[in-house]
Design an enzyme around this catalytic site. Sequence first.
Site, PDB file in Angstrom:
ATOM      1  N   TYR A  18      63.307 -16.412 -37.390  1.00 39.02           N
ATOM      2  CA  TYR A  18      62.063 -15.983 -38.200  1.00 39.02           C
ATOM      3  C   TYR A  18      62.464 -14.450 -38.198  1.00 39.02           C
ATOM      4  CZ  TYR A  18      56.858 -14.668 -38.550  1.00 39.02           C
ATOM      5  OH  TYR A  18      55.859 -14.096 -38.903  1.00 39.02           O
TER       6      TYR A  18
ATOM      7  N   SER B 173      56.422  -9.043 -40.115  1.00 37.33           N
ATOM      8  CA  SER B 173      56.294  -8.981 -38.778  1.00 37.33           C
ATOM      9  C   SER B 173      56.730  -7.827 -38.105  1.00 37.33           C
ATOM     10  CB  SER B 173      56.515 -10.466 -38.305  1.00 37.33           C
ATOM     11  OG  SER B 173      56.449 -10.462 -36.689  1.00 37.33           O
TER      12      SER B 173
ATOM     13  N   LYS C   8      62.291 -12.272 -41.736  1.00 37.86           N
ATOM     14  CA  LYS C   8      61.044 -11.040 -41.975  1.00 37.86           C
ATOM     15  C   LYS C   8      62.224  -9.513 -41.937  1.00 37.86           C
ATOM     16  CE  LYS C   8      57.476 -13.192 -42.131  1.00 37.86           C
ATOM     17  NZ  LYS C   8      56.749 -13.200 -43.083  1.00 37.86           N
TER      18      LYS C   8
END
Length: 258
Positions: free
Chosen positions: A162, A149, A166
């Site tokens: 998150y 991402s 990533k």
Amino acid sequence: MNNIKQSFNLEGKVAIITGSSKGIGKSIAQGLAEHGAKVVISSRSQEAVDEVVAEFEKAGLRAVGIACHIGKAEQRENLVQKTIEQCGGIDILINNAAINPVYGPIEDAEEAVFDKIMDVNVKAPWMLSNLAMPSMKERGGGSIVNIASVEALHPGAGLGLYSTSKAALLMLTKNQAKEWGQHGIRANVVCPGLIKTKFSAALWQNEKLLQKIEKTLPTARMGMPDEMAGIVCLLSSDAGAYMTGGVYNADGGYMIAG
């Protein structure tokens, strides 16, 4: 003269795509199947994967459905084992499945949530790749594409854990590329921006927030799942044979936005 169009052809190749019953994963699976690959549709629900397989087969695409909760070791093993049994081996692995159970400041997250995010977003792609590697090696090479991402490259708001998971996936990919290149295995990362999926609904369903984001983007809109398939088809095929260890953004210009 080499036929460049032919280098995108994936006939005879087998591809596993995790989290492919909907969203970005499903679009990637469709793209790979349209280029000739036999695709393994996978998500937690067998019912959901069977539905996609039926849809693909109706369109003349080759697909197999194997349910897998990638956070569970025995299910990861089953996914790889069943793929080899039913399809003969593995050439392409797309680690797309991921979770983001929290939205908010990093200091407010529970320790258990951290563990869960790291388990699914980092440990599972590492272990799945390890399981698929012997088959790729045996077949003379392969391609791993990890879906990260833009959050891995630029801190957003409320997505700290998150983002951290990533970012770890980026370095995992670079190590896979470096260590497994000797076996003909390539590994690359795609970093999508804001894409209209169920996963990102909290962002785009907020009208004000969406307008604010879209105003800053050079493309002036959020992306669609189908727009992630092309780059993955390139990285999975011989057309991308000299691409490994790379990080590729498909973000509508988010990383250059003011």
